[in-house]
Design a protein around this motif. Structure first.
Motif, short mmCIF file in Angstrom:
data_model
loop_
_atom_site.label_atom_id
_atom_site.label_comp_id
_atom_site.label_asym_id
_atom_site.label_seq_id
_atom_site.Cartn_x
_atom_site.Cartn_y
_atom_site.Cartn_z
N TRP A 224 26.92 -19.58 90.37
CA TRP A 224 27.98 -20.18 91.18
C TRP A 224 29.27 -20.18 90.35
CZ3 TRP A 224 26.85 -23.60 95.73
CH2 TRP A 224 28.03 -24.07 96.33
N CYS A 225 30.18 -19.28 90.67
CA CYS A 225 31.43 -19.14 89.92
C CYS A 225 32.62 -19.30 90.85
CB CYS A 225 31.50 -17.77 89.23
SG CYS A 225 30.17 -17.45 88.06
N GLY A 226 33.59 -20.10 90.43
CA GLY A 226 34.81 -20.26 91.20
C GLY A 226 34.56 -20.82 92.58
N GLN A 227 35.42 -20.43 93.51
CA GLN A 227 35.30 -20.88 94.90
C GLN A 227 34.17 -20.14 95.57
OE1 GLN A 227 37.17 -23.46 96.16
NE2 GLN A 227 37.86 -23.62 94.03
N ASN A 228 33.04 -20.80 95.69
CA ASN A 228 31.85 -20.15 96.21
C ASN A 228 31.17 -21.05 97.23
OD1 ASN A 228 29.89 -18.03 96.27
ND2 ASN A 228 30.20 -17.72 94.06
N THR A 229 30.07 -20.57 97.78
CA THR A 229 29.33 -21.35 98.77
C THR A 229 27.84 -21.31 98.46
OG1 THR A 229 28.92 -19.51 100.28
CG2 THR A 229 31.02 -20.68 100.53
N TYR A 230 27.12 -22.17 99.09
CA TYR A 230 25.67 -22.23 98.92
C TYR A 230 25.03 -20.88 99.22
CZ TYR A 230 20.85 -23.61 100.12
OH TYR A 230 19.49 -23.71 100.22
N ASP A 266 29.16 -26.50 92.47
CA ASP A 266 27.72 -26.30 92.66
C ASP A 266 26.95 -27.62 92.58
OD1 ASP A 266 28.16 -26.56 89.85
OD2 ASP A 266 26.25 -25.56 89.44
N GLN A 267 27.53 -28.63 91.93
CA GLN A 267 26.84 -29.91 91.83
C GLN A 267 26.62 -30.54 93.21
OE1 GLN A 267 25.71 -31.08 88.53
NE2 GLN A 267 26.15 -28.89 88.52
N ALA A 268 27.59 -30.36 94.08
CA ALA A 268 27.45 -30.90 95.44
C ALA A 268 26.30 -30.22 96.18
CB ALA A 268 28.76 -30.73 96.21
N ALA A 269 26.05 -28.94 95.86
CA ALA A 269 24.93 -28.24 96.49
C ALA A 269 23.61 -28.70 95.89
CB ALA A 269 25.10 -26.73 96.32
N ILE A 270 23.56 -28.83 94.56
CA ILE A 270 22.32 -29.22 93.89
C ILE A 270 21.86 -30.61 94.32
CG2 ILE A 270 21.30 -29.76 91.63
CD1 ILE A 270 23.21 -27.58 90.47
N PHE A 271 22.82 -31.53 94.45
CA PHE A 271 22.49 -32.90 94.84
C PHE A 271 22.64 -33.13 96.34
CE2 PHE A 271 23.66 -33.28 90.34
CZ PHE A 271 22.59 -34.03 89.85
N GLY A 272 22.90 -32.05 97.08
CA GLY A 272 23.12 -32.18 98.52
C GLY A 272 21.87 -31.92 99.34
N ALA A 273 22.04 -31.96 100.63
CA ALA A 273 20.90 -31.93 101.56
C ALA A 273 20.04 -30.68 101.43
CB ALA A 273 21.42 -32.06 103.00
N ASN A 274 20.64 -29.54 101.08
CA ASN A 274 19.89 -28.29 101.04
C ASN A 274 18.91 -28.21 99.86
OD1 ASN A 274 20.99 -26.98 103.34
ND2 ASN A 274 22.85 -26.52 102.18
N MET A 275 19.23 -28.89 98.75
CA MET A 275 18.46 -28.69 97.53
C MET A 275 17.87 -29.95 96.93
SD MET A 275 21.03 -25.90 95.66
CE MET A 275 19.81 -25.27 94.51
N VAL A 276 18.37 -31.11 97.29
CA VAL A 276 18.02 -32.33 96.57
C VAL A 276 16.55 -32.71 96.69
CG1 VAL A 276 18.52 -34.00 98.41
CG2 VAL A 276 18.90 -34.63 96.01
N ASP A 277 15.88 -32.29 97.73
CA ASP A 277 14.46 -32.63 97.86
C ASP A 277 13.58 -31.73 97.00
OD1 ASP A 277 12.44 -34.30 99.06
OD2 ASP A 277 11.78 -32.53 100.17
N THR A 278 14.18 -30.64 96.46
CA THR A 278 13.44 -29.69 95.63
C THR A 278 13.85 -29.76 94.18
OG1 THR A 278 13.24 -28.16 97.50
CG2 THR A 278 12.90 -27.25 95.30
N TRP A 279 15.16 -29.81 93.92
CA TRP A 279 15.69 -29.75 92.56
C TRP A 279 15.96 -31.15 92.02
CZ3 TRP A 279 16.52 -24.95 90.10
CH2 TRP A 279 16.26 -23.84 90.91
N SER A 280 15.71 -31.32 90.73
CA SER A 280 15.86 -32.64 90.09
C SER A 280 17.14 -32.77 89.29
CB SER A 280 14.65 -32.92 89.18
OG SER A 280 13.49 -33.09 89.95
N GLY A 281 18.16 -31.98 89.63
CA GLY A 281 19.45 -32.14 88.98
C GLY A 281 19.83 -30.97 88.10
#
Length: 455
Positions: A224-230, A266-281
């Motif tokens: 995830w570099c610069g202005q990117n998306t999930y 990318d932190q908003a994606a990691i801790f967001g609805a798409n990933m937070v139930d799988t990834w631990s931070g």
């Protein structure tokens, strides 16, 4: 009437007990695919890669305390340290981090003891070096996990090294359990090699024998570099590959800097609805500003190494002093983490689902690709990799012994071939021995019991 000796002994005994429990913070455990505090609250990592001093950043208590102030400002609750000296005194820094609610994930290897992809082996000297680090840091309640390797596999044809990562995992877990240490999670930090990632990720977690799989898996990813998306960043693909993972998974390095300034979206994606139930931070790379330009703080401008006379300057960068934020990166991360506070699931509720968690499917060996037979036994302690006559992967014993579960090698052996991490700067202290702490605790408890009876 109490004697003067008894009266003077009481505060000493109480002080001793207090010193022995200063590091008492809730421990972290891995249950299923998640981390939990002792109280059953899910633990999400907001971490920083904190090497600072090349050989060991956890021996300068004053510096740790200065850095903790800034880390707490960011919202940090974990650090990752890659190289430590197990013979040094880490109590000051570890207690300071514990007081701030910051946990440690520490690598057991060094550049000298790491498993090498080009000629993988799992030797007695590596085992002894790894266990020495575990011996030192298991005594601290804020040790959240240990790594048996960092980016051992670095190329698409490096899969032959994977069994050695698992062999190290098996033997470190066996040693941990034999010594009666708490169940500190044992994991691995992988390079983001697209041709290997899905297979390696699953291979290290797929055994139905818990003693022969990781307790957690982590990934060093800079997708995830610069202005990117999930979707466009590739994170959606990482999530798809981990959706049914049976052990905790997190980013052990992240924070691409090819586009400046870093916004850490990318932190908003990691801790967001798409990933937070799988990834631990995630762990952000890294704390100190160096040539690679990944730093969140600086201790001063760069210095010409050829003319530097300050002992705190290494590789042209000052590594001690007042931590000054690198702007706007520092504030950007602070702003991201301030809005990301997932609650996760309560352990009591999660345990109702753990019965349905099964290991992921093991990847099959393929010609010209993933070259590991998942049904093959793991290398035993003392084995090294040899290539078969027709390219098949075999192992051959280079030292006596089978696995650590039956080997007589322990952390107390004085093997002349052992390679330890580089010495800390002059003036470091020897570490305390964990078994001594237990003895002291028992004696203190007995002493206080005797005082109570006297009273």
């Amino acid at each position: 009437m109490l004697s003067s000796f008894t009266l003077s002994a009481v505060p000493l005994l109480l002080a001793g007990l207090q010193a022995a429990t200063v590091n008492a913070v809730p421990t972290i455990s891995a249950v299923g695919s998640k981390f939990f505090y002792e109280n059953g609250t899910q633990y999400f990592i907001k971490g920083i890669a904190y090497q600072l001093k090349p050989h060991d950043p956890l021996i300068d208590t004053a510096q740790c305390k200065r850095d903790i102030v800034r880390m707490s400002e960011l919202g940090t609750n974990a650090i990752r340290v890659y190289h430590v000296d197990p013979s040094a005194d880490h109590k000051g820094c570890m207690d300071a981090f514990a007081a701030a609610g910051i946990y440690l994930f520490v690598d057991l290897d060094t550049f000298d003891t790491q498993i090498n992809q080009d000629a993988p082996q799992w030797s007695h000297s590596q085992y002894d070096a790894f266990t020495k680090v575990l011996d030192e840091f298991q005594q601290y309640d804020n040790t959240a996990g240990v790594f048996v390797g960092n980016e051992v596999l670095t190329t698409s044809n490096g899969s032959h090294a994977a069994p050695y990562v698992l062999a190290a995992t098996r033997d470190i877990k066996a040693y941990r359990d034999k010594k009666g240490y708490r169940q500190i999670p044992v994991g691995y930090s992988a390079a983001d090699i697209a041709e290997l990632r899905p297979m390696l990720q699953n291979y290290l977690a797929c055994s139905h024998n818990a003693s022969e799989r990781l307790d957690f898996f982590s990934l060093n990813a800079y997708e995830w570099c610069g202005q990117n998306t999930y979707q466009s960043s590739g994170y959606s693909g990482l999530q798809a590959a981990a959706a049914d993972y049976n052990i905790p998974i997190f980013f052990s390095e992240t924070g691409c800097n090819t586009a400046k300034p870093r916004t850490f979206d990318d932190q908003a994606a990691i801790f967001g609805a798409n990933m937070v139930d799988t990834w631990s931070g995630s762990m952000i790379y890294e704390w100190i500003e160096e040539t690679n330009d990944y730093g969140l703080i600086s201790y001063g401008p760069s210095v010409d190494p050829a003319t530097a006379t300050d002992p705190n300057v290494e590789d042209g960068y000052t590594r001690q002093g007042t931590p000054t934020p690198v702007m706007p990166d520092f504030d950007n991360l602070k702003a991201q983490w301030a809005t990301l506070n997932p609650t996760g699931v309560a352990l009591s509720d999660y345990k109702k689902r753990t019965g349905s968690i099964t290991p992921v499917a093991c990847p099959s060996s393929t010609s010209g690709g993933w070259a590991v037979d998942p049904s093959a036994p793991l290398p035993s302690l003392g084995q090294s990799f040899k290539k078969g006559a027709e390219g098949s992967a075999i192992t051959s014993a280079t030292q006596s012994g089978t696995s650590a579960g039956t080997s007589t090698s322990t952390n107390t052996s004085a093997s002349s071939s052992q390679t330890s991490s580089a010495a800390s700067p002059a003036g470091h202290h020897a570490s305390s021995v964990p078994s001594h702490l237990l003895t002291v605790s028992v004696l203190l408890s007995a002493g206080i019991g005797a005082v109570a009876l006297w009273l």
